[in-house]
Design a protein around this motif. Structure first.
Motif, PDB file in Angstrom:
ATOM      1  N   ASP A   1       0.912  -1.039  -0.175  1.00 48.73           N
ATOM      2  CA  ASP A   1      -0.005  -0.019   0.109  1.00 48.73           C
ATOM      3  C   ASP A   1       0.794   1.209  -0.013  1.00 48.73           C
ATOM      4  OD1 ASP A   1      -2.143   1.717   0.180  1.00 48.73           O
ATOM      5  OD2 ASP A   1      -2.192   1.471   2.408  1.00 48.73           O
ATOM      6  N   ASN A   2       1.531   1.394  -1.077  1.00 47.55           N
ATOM      7  CA  ASN A   2       2.319   2.667  -1.150  1.00 47.55           C
ATOM      8  C   ASN A   2       2.190   3.078  -2.746  1.00 47.55           C
ATOM      9  OD1 ASN A   2       4.504   4.444  -1.147  1.00 47.55           O
ATOM     10  ND2 ASN A   2       5.757   3.253  -0.226  1.00 47.55           N
ATOM     11  N   THR A   3       2.293   4.429  -2.880  1.00 44.56           N
ATOM     12  CA  THR A   3       1.924   4.994  -4.096  1.00 44.56           C
ATOM     13  C   THR A   3       3.555   4.895  -4.973  1.00 44.56           C
ATOM     14  OG1 THR A   3       2.440   7.195  -3.271  1.00 44.56           O
ATOM     15  CG2 THR A   3       0.063   6.638  -3.629  1.00 44.56           C
ATOM     16  N   ALA A   4       4.414   4.981  -4.330  1.00 42.83           N
ATOM     17  CA  ALA A   4       5.647   5.112  -4.857  1.00 42.83           C
ATOM     18  C   ALA A   4       6.370   3.642  -5.049  1.00 42.83           C
ATOM     19  CB  ALA A   4       6.795   5.705  -4.149  1.00 42.83           C
ATOM     20  N   ILE A   5       6.673   3.322  -6.386  1.00 44.07           N
ATOM     21  CA  ILE A   5       7.461   2.143  -6.551  1.00 44.07           C
ATOM     22  C   ILE A   5       9.067   2.281  -6.632  1.00 44.07           C
ATOM     23  CG2 ILE A   5       8.038   0.292  -8.006  1.00 44.07           C
ATOM     24  CD1 ILE A   5       5.376  -0.312  -6.952  1.00 44.07           C
ATOM     25  N   THR A   6       9.790   1.850  -5.713  1.00 42.63           N
ATOM     26  CA  THR A   6      11.245   2.248  -5.522  1.00 42.63           C
ATOM     27  C   THR A   6      12.316   1.069  -5.572  1.00 42.63           C
ATOM     28  OG1 THR A   6      11.448   1.891  -3.309  1.00 42.63           O
ATOM     29  CG2 THR A   6      10.291   3.965  -3.802  1.00 42.63           C
ATOM     30  N   THR A   7      13.654   1.519  -5.610  1.00 47.08           N
ATOM     31  CA  THR A   7      14.600   0.467  -5.608  1.00 47.08           C
ATOM     32  C   THR A   7      15.165   0.164  -4.096  1.00 47.08           C
ATOM     33  OG1 THR A   7      16.331   2.133  -5.852  1.00 47.08           O
ATOM     34  CG2 THR A   7      15.482   1.209  -7.932  1.00 47.08           C
ATOM     35  N   PHE A   8      14.537   0.545  -3.086  1.00 46.07           N
ATOM     36  CA  PHE A   8      14.729   0.490  -1.715  1.00 46.07           C
ATOM     37  C   PHE A   8      13.577  -0.677  -1.004  1.00 46.07           C
ATOM     38  CE2 PHE A   8      14.363   1.712   2.878  1.00 46.07           C
ATOM     39  CZ  PHE A   8      15.744   1.423   3.437  1.00 46.07           C
ATOM     40  N   TYR A   9      14.247  -1.527  -0.387  1.00 42.85           N
ATOM     41  CA  TYR A   9      13.552  -2.483   0.357  1.00 42.85           C
ATOM     42  C   TYR A   9      13.324  -1.968   1.643  1.00 42.85           C
ATOM     43  CZ  TYR A   9      11.828  -7.287   1.436  1.00 42.85           C
ATOM     44  OH  TYR A   9      11.128  -8.592   2.032  1.00 42.85           O
TER      45      TYR A   9
ATOM     46  N   GLU B   1       8.855  -4.914   3.468  1.00 45.09           N
ATOM     47  CA  GLU B   1       9.054  -6.136   4.485  1.00 45.09           C
ATOM     48  C   GLU B   1       7.733  -6.528   5.024  1.00 45.09           C
ATOM     49  OE1 GLU B   1      12.326  -6.977   7.961  1.00 45.09           O
ATOM     50  OE2 GLU B   1      11.026  -5.372   8.262  1.00 45.09           O
ATOM     51  N   GLU B   2       6.941  -5.666   5.282  1.00 50.25           N
ATOM     52  CA  GLU B   2       5.580  -5.938   6.035  1.00 50.25           C
ATOM     53  C   GLU B   2       4.804  -6.483   4.962  1.00 50.25           C
ATOM     54  OE1 GLU B   2       2.707  -6.343   8.767  1.00 50.25           O
ATOM     55  OE2 GLU B   2       4.984  -6.120   8.945  1.00 50.25           O
ATOM     56  N   ALA B   3       4.837  -6.123   3.646  1.00 52.54           N
ATOM     57  CA  ALA B   3       4.061  -6.632   2.508  1.00 52.54           C
ATOM     58  C   ALA B   3       4.343  -8.023   2.223  1.00 52.54           C
ATOM     59  CB  ALA B   3       4.166  -5.693   1.329  1.00 52.54           C
ATOM     60  N   VAL B   4       5.651  -8.284   2.227  1.00 55.22           N
ATOM     61  CA  VAL B   4       6.430  -9.715   1.903  1.00 55.22           C
ATOM     62  C   VAL B   4       5.813 -10.544   3.203  1.00 55.22           C
ATOM     63  CG1 VAL B   4       8.255 -10.963   2.018  1.00 55.22           C
ATOM     64  CG2 VAL B   4       8.124  -8.951   0.980  1.00 55.22           C
ATOM     65  N   ARG B   5       5.875 -10.130   4.402  1.00 55.22           N
ATOM     66  CA  ARG B   5       5.327 -10.840   5.662  1.00 55.22           C
ATOM     67  C   ARG B   5       4.051 -11.502   5.362  1.00 55.22           C
ATOM     68  NH1 ARG B   5       8.922 -11.244   9.910  1.00 55.22           N
ATOM     69  NH2 ARG B   5      10.505  -9.282  10.027  1.00 55.22           N
TER      70      ARG B   5
ATOM     71  N   ASP C   1       9.130 -14.206   7.329  1.00 48.18           N
ATOM     72  CA  ASP C   1      10.317 -13.681   7.836  1.00 48.18           C
ATOM     73  C   ASP C   1      10.490 -12.459   7.089  1.00 48.18           C
ATOM     74  OD1 ASP C   1      11.023 -14.529   5.197  1.00 48.18           O
ATOM     75  OD2 ASP C   1      12.495 -16.012   5.732  1.00 48.18           O
ATOM     76  N   GLY C   2       9.867 -12.052   6.225  1.00 46.04           N
ATOM     77  CA  GLY C   2       9.943 -10.856   5.679  1.00 46.04           C
ATOM     78  C   GLY C   2      11.085 -10.844   4.632  1.00 46.04           C
ATOM     79  N   VAL C   3      11.777 -11.754   4.396  1.00 45.00           N
ATOM     80  CA  VAL C   3      12.676 -11.828   3.260  1.00 45.00           C
ATOM     81  C   VAL C   3      12.264 -12.594   1.962  1.00 45.00           C
ATOM     82  CG1 VAL C   3      15.141 -12.918   2.889  1.00 45.00           C
ATOM     83  CG2 VAL C   3      14.650 -11.985   5.130  1.00 45.00           C
TER      84      VAL C   3
END
Length: 226
Positions: free
Chosen positions: A65-73, A78-82, A93-95
């Motif tokens: 839930d973020n308007t910006a697609i970036t190159t930074f994790y 991390e929460e989205a991956v979890r 594990d968020g990885v």
């Protein structure tokens, strides 16, 4: 807990779909995925070309839930991956390691693949109802999941003789926002075709083979079949 997470993710999806569509229609050009044979294992604090691919896939599923697609994790990634991992039976594990990437690619697309899906929807079904457009997208995704068809979205869509619109050039027209919306809804799991792998117009179909297929539903001008 899984059901609650899915409900929350569906709510996020409904909110974020408008943002995704606005981003796509404004930018116009595909956000290119990394070209490496396999994406890198990614965790909090990492930078890299695979990060925007990861974020975009999570965004189309309603997790990022973020308007910006970036190159930074960052923390949001991390929460989205979890949340994705928890919903799909993976260790949360968020990885983004090999197992997470493998599962994510089964159920999501990158920007370039979304563009291709929207193009085939627009070319094949722009005169149909919105439900009919979602149905065409669902057929493409059902083929992708089947052992009977190519293993990539591009391969399914551009398979020789598979779609009339590819053969006659309509596939190369620019899709509208409705086609993108239908593509995203099909990716979310909406399949009004009941698992169909084929569709045809009964007014124009002359193939005895297609008429022999088990029909599942008719939506607009198309009969869907397995």
């Amino acid at each position: 807990m899984r059901g609650a997470l899915i409900l929350i993710n569906n709510q996020i999806y409904k909110y974020s779909i408008t943002i995704i569509l606005a981003f796509i229609m404004t930018v116009g050009l595909p956000l290119q995925a990394a070209q490496a044979a396999e994406p890198a294992t990614l965790g909090y604090g990492n930078y890299g070309a695979d990060v925007p691919d990861l974020q975009f896939r999570l965004k189309t599923l309603g997790y990022f839930d973020n308007t910006a697609i970036t190159t930074f994790y960052g923390k949001m990634t991390e929460e989205a991956v979890r949340n994705f991992q928890a919903d799909y039976g993976l260790q949360p594990d968020g990885v983004a390691g090999k197992k997470t990437w493998t599962e994510l690619k089964k159920v999501s697309v990158n920007q370039e693949e979304l563009d291709l899906l929207a193009r085939i929807i627009y070319a094949e079904a722009r005169g149909e109802s919105y439900k009919g457009q979602v149905a065409v997208a669902a057929v493409v995704l059902n083929r992708l999941a089947s052992d009977q068809f190519p293993k990539t979205l591009k391969g399914v869509i551009e398979q020789s003789g598979a779609f009339t619109a590819v053969d006659d050039g309509q596939y190369y027209m620019k899709p509208n926002a409705t086609a993108y919306k239908a593509a995203l809804e099909a990716l979310e799991g909406n399949d009004p075709t009941q698992g169909a792998l084929y569709y045809f117009n009964p007014k124009t179909a002359t193939s005895q083979w297609i008429w022999s297929r088990k029909q599942t539903v008719q939506i607009g001008n198309h009969i869907f079949a397995v």
